[in-house]
Design a protein around this motif. Structure first.
Motif, short mmCIF file in Angstrom:
data_model
loop_
_atom_site.label_atom_id
_atom_site.label_comp_id
_atom_site.label_asym_id
_atom_site.label_seq_id
_atom_site.Cartn_x
_atom_site.Cartn_y
_atom_site.Cartn_z
N ILE A 93 -2.74 10.99 -5.16
CA ILE A 93 -4.37 10.90 -5.47
C ILE A 93 -5.06 11.08 -4.20
CG2 ILE A 93 -4.50 8.25 -5.18
CD1 ILE A 93 -6.26 10.56 -7.88
N GLN A 95 -7.38 3.38 -5.42
CA GLN A 95 -6.07 3.38 -6.31
C GLN A 95 -6.33 4.71 -6.96
OE1 GLN A 95 -6.77 -0.04 -9.14
NE2 GLN A 95 -4.88 -0.71 -8.28
N THR A 96 -4.94 5.32 -7.39
CA THR A 96 -4.88 6.43 -8.47
C THR A 96 -5.86 6.31 -9.76
OG1 THR A 96 -2.55 6.67 -7.96
CG2 THR A 96 -3.46 7.85 -9.82
N ILE A 140 -8.19 -7.43 1.08
CA ILE A 140 -7.20 -7.28 0.00
C ILE A 140 -5.73 -7.77 0.44
CG2 ILE A 140 -5.75 -5.48 -1.56
CD1 ILE A 140 -8.89 -5.31 -1.96
C1 WTA Z 1 -2.83 -0.35 -2.18
C2 WTA Z 1 -3.77 4.97 -3.02
C3 WTA Z 1 -4.89 -2.79 1.12
C4 WTA Z 1 -3.21 -1.27 -3.34
C5 WTA Z 1 -5.07 5.39 -2.88
C6 WTA Z 1 -3.35 -0.56 -4.45
C7 WTA Z 1 -4.53 -0.98 -0.21
C8 WTA Z 1 -2.46 0.75 -4.17
C9 WTA Z 1 -5.63 -0.15 0.21
C10 WTA Z 1 -2.91 1.88 -4.86
C11 WTA Z 1 -6.23 -0.51 1.20
C12 WTA Z 1 -4.73 1.07 -1.33
N1 WTA Z 1 -6.01 -2.14 1.77
N2 WTA Z 1 -4.22 -2.17 0.11
N3 WTA Z 1 -7.15 0.05 2.02
N4 WTA Z 1 -5.65 1.17 -0.26
N5 WTA Z 1 -4.08 -0.11 -1.22
O1 WTA Z 1 -2.44 4.17 -6.39
O2 WTA Z 1 -2.09 -2.18 -3.36
O3 WTA Z 1 -1.05 5.22 -4.66
O4 WTA Z 1 -3.40 -1.08 -5.67
O5 WTA Z 1 -3.55 4.87 -4.49
O6 WTA Z 1 -2.37 0.72 -2.87
O7 WTA Z 1 -2.05 3.00 -4.58
P1 WTA Z 1 -2.25 4.31 -5.12
#
Ligand code: WTA
Length: 650
Positions: free
Chosen positions: A308, A413-414, A515
């Motif tokens: 994403i 997140q996505t 987080i």
């Molecule tokens: C984690 C990625 C801590 C989180 C953009 C989320 C984070 C998942 C952070 C989504 C951050 C993403 N600090 N944890 N800044 N950014 N996460 O869908 O657990 O691949 O739910 O999207 O990554 O992952 P995705």
């Protein structure tokens, strides 16, 4: 001693010209959104989007959690990203591509317009792709991947990108779930100066019965590939004959733009659906706010378009705002850990966005590399995908940003489409490792799942978003119930289900949000989301595996590593186990891809289960970390198993 975290204030010179200059401006925006939610979003949509026809309603929540934004509005996302810039920016670089071997291409907005229009005509005329058809894109990081996305958007086809590191089986599952009729791929690309292949993976994925009728192959490394007559077509041979003008399809605000499969805590990956207007609006707004990109800036996000981050922050967000976005084919540590910094110097990069995993690796491999290059162009540094640990943060801030740049720790997140919690580089005083505050317009709160109340300072709760927002997931492809259950089934506030991210979080005494990680069985390996259930399903395909449980274990570089506890059907001793590990790894490679290979595999005689047969993963997580097991084990079917497993792991 105070346990207060240090606070880093934005650079004053930078803040003067920032889009959001101070916390008062931030609060004004957030207050406006709170007081008049629809007014806030309606004004933003009117200002930012080039509507073909204006919308008549801002938000329709009558079928919540199925929501509609900007109903009645008509637009085309590719026109928003390209056509509207042609008057003022036709000769501006839209994409600067740097290949693995240092080859550079600059694609202006006018060039992009022509490439995308030709590709759109190719899809439409030669492959009969229509509005609403699904097109799977399995591509390396080359400009044609962006052309393919935008060409789909231009004709109203729904693209579904599958990350190039996924295996043929993973690709097949995603093709079948989306019932894609066309696949766009490449022969392969270059990695560390050597060609690698993608087309053979597509060939394997399409073996047997498949919904795919045609495959379009972009030639990048010009290696030999198998050619299936009547199915496979060469992009390079056909594209020049196509007209560089293709009228953009008139799309409704809520027409789907793309699907992107992502892991959940159970079952198969979910096809997260994003629709047109709300997604592109937020992609553009967050680019402007969070990265503070100015007209002459050059922005680089190191993600892959298969995730994403690559969708929103390499392609859609930067292009929607008319920025210059850098696309990089190679590996950031090749030929050495100075590669990204030499690119910063060469392209005069102003905003640099990457994952904590990459920062840790670059730090480890080249602590003083940044000092060898001219890094003075940098203004904003971003991180995404996982929490950033203090040593990595410090190095990023001091060595890469020369203690001058703001670091935006972007949480999203996505499913959220774009950033939801993030510092604003000219406004937010930053605490390392903290995603800080919700962006204006995002009603994010940490709630107690039992009561739906906001948690107290220091108390861990569930990271929720209590009002719909324009870029939110619109559905799980083909599975309405899974959408409702996965995201709106855990927390209610004032009797109404609210969106739960799956992450835990905590407020500090200043209201900053940190987080704390997933509360479910999703693990985060090098910033990539991985469902433990998917890895388990792959391992179970080995005929000698009786049972398996996969958990995450902290890893110094990857954030989390994959730890598998395996019960074999026949256990003939260590010599065989070496073979079993190899065989199981091969299955994981085939079923998912190298990204899901286990860091640790231990063969155990049984798993800790409750009497009802539920595997107690918390216990397994503690053992993997070499922690004392403090959980109550009296409810286990066989409490003695815990000690036996712990002995095996030590
Ligand atoms: C984690 C990625 C801590 C989180 C953009 C989320 C984070 C998942 C952070 C989504 C951050 C993403 N600090 N944890 N800044 N950014 N996460 O869908 O657990 O691949 O739910 O999207 O990554 O992952 P995705």
């Amino acid at each position: 001693m105070s346990d207060k975290k240090p606070v880093f204030k934005p650079n004053k010179e930078f803040a003067k010209n920032a889009n959001i200059k101070n916390m008062c401006e931030y609060h004004d925006l957030q207050d406006k959104a709170m007081e008049d939610y629809e007014g806030f979003w309606g004004d933003a949509a009117k200002e930012k989007i080039d509507w073909i026809e204006p919308f008549t309603n801002v938000l329709d929540e009558s079928h919540a959690p199925f929501v509609k934004w900007f109903d009645g509005g008509k637009l085309n996302v590719s026109a928003q990203c390209i056509d509207r810039h042609l008057d003022s920016r036709k000769n501006k670089a839209a994409i600067i591509f740097e290949g693995d071997r240092g080859d550079i291409q600059t694609i202006t907005y006018l060039d992009l317009y022509k490439h995308v229009n030709r590709f759109a005509n190719l899809l439409k005329e030669d492959f009969h792709v229509k509005k609403g058809d699904r097109v799977v894109i399995y591509m390396p990081m080359i400009p044609e991947a962006a052309y393919a996305m935008l060409a789909c958007a231009r004709i109203g086809a729904i693209h579904s990108i599958v990350f190039g590191g996924f295996s043929s089986e993973a690709l097949r599952d995603r093709i079948e779930d989306a019932e894609a009729k066309v696949v766009i791929t490449a022969d392969g690309a270059f990695r560390k100066e050597k060609p690698y292949m993608l087309k053979p993976v597509v060939d394997a994925a399409l073996e047997g019965k498949t919904p795919v009728e045609k495959v379009i192959v972009v030639q990048r490394n010009h290696e030999d590939v198998e050619w299936v007559a009547g199915r496979d077509y060469s992009y390079n041979e056909m594209i020049e004959r196509k007209s560089s003008k293709c009228e953009p399809e008139v799309m409704d605000s809520e027409d789907p733009l793309f699907l992107l499969y992502t892991s959940g805590s159970t079952g198969k990956p979910k096809g997260v659906q994003h629709n047109s207007a709300g997604y592109i609006l937020w992609a553009q707004m967050t680019m402007e706010w969070v990265f503070d990109v100015k007209e002459n800036d050059t922005y680089w996000c190191t993600a892959d378009v298969g995730w994403i981050t690559g969708h929103t922050y390499i392609v859609y967000g930067p292009l929607a705002m008319g920025a210059t976005t850098v696309m990089f084919e190679g590996v950031i540590t090749f030929p050495d850990a100075g590669r990204p910094w030499s690119m910063v110097e060469n392209h005069r990069i102003n905003q640099f966005y990457t994952a904590p995993t990459a920062i840790r690796v670059l730090h480890k491999m080249g602590e003083h590399e940044p000092a060898k290059y001219d890094m003075s162009s940098l203004k904003v540094l971003g991180t995404v995908g996982e929490p950033i640990d203090p040593p990595a943060w410090k190095w990023y801030y001091e060595e890469v940003g020369q203690s001058r740049c703001s670091i935006v720790d972007t949480y999203w997140q996505t499913e959220t489409g774009g950033h939801v919690i993030s510092p604003l580089p000219g406004a937010t005083p930053i605490k390392p490792g903290c995603a800080t505050f919700p962006l204006p317009g995002i009603m994010a709160e940490i709630l107690d799942p039992a009561t739906g109340e906001k948690v107290e300072v220091g108390e861990k709760g569930y990271m929720c978003i209590t009002k719909p927002w324009p870029a939110q997931i619109r559905g799980v492809w083909g599975d309405e119930e899974r959408y409702v259950k996965s995201y709106f089934g855990d927390v209610e506030k004032d009797g109404k289900p609210v969106y739960f991210t799956g992450d835990g979080a905590v407020y500090d005494e200043d209201g900053y949000i940190t987080i704390t990680g997933r509360t479910d069985d999703v693990i985060n390996v090098s910033g990539h989301r991985m469902g433990t259930a998917e890895v388990e399903a792959a391992i179970k395909k080995h005929s000698n595996v009786a049972e398996v449980a996969v958990v995450g274990k902290p890893h110094p570089l990857k954030g989390e590593g994959i730890f598998a506890y395996i019960v074999l059907k026949s256990d003939d001793g260590i010599a065989d186990e070496v073979e079993e590990v190899k065989a199981i790894n091969n299955i994981i490679k085939k079923e998912i891809g190298n990204i899901a290979l286990c860091d640790d595999m231990v063969f155990v005689s049984g798993l800790p289960k409750t009497r009802s047969g539920k595997i107690m993963r918390r216990i397994l997580r503690s053992i993997a970390k070499n922690e004392e097991v403090t959980q109550d084990i009296s409810t286990l079917e066989d409490p003695s198993i815990v000690e036996k497993i712990a002995a095996m792991v030590k």
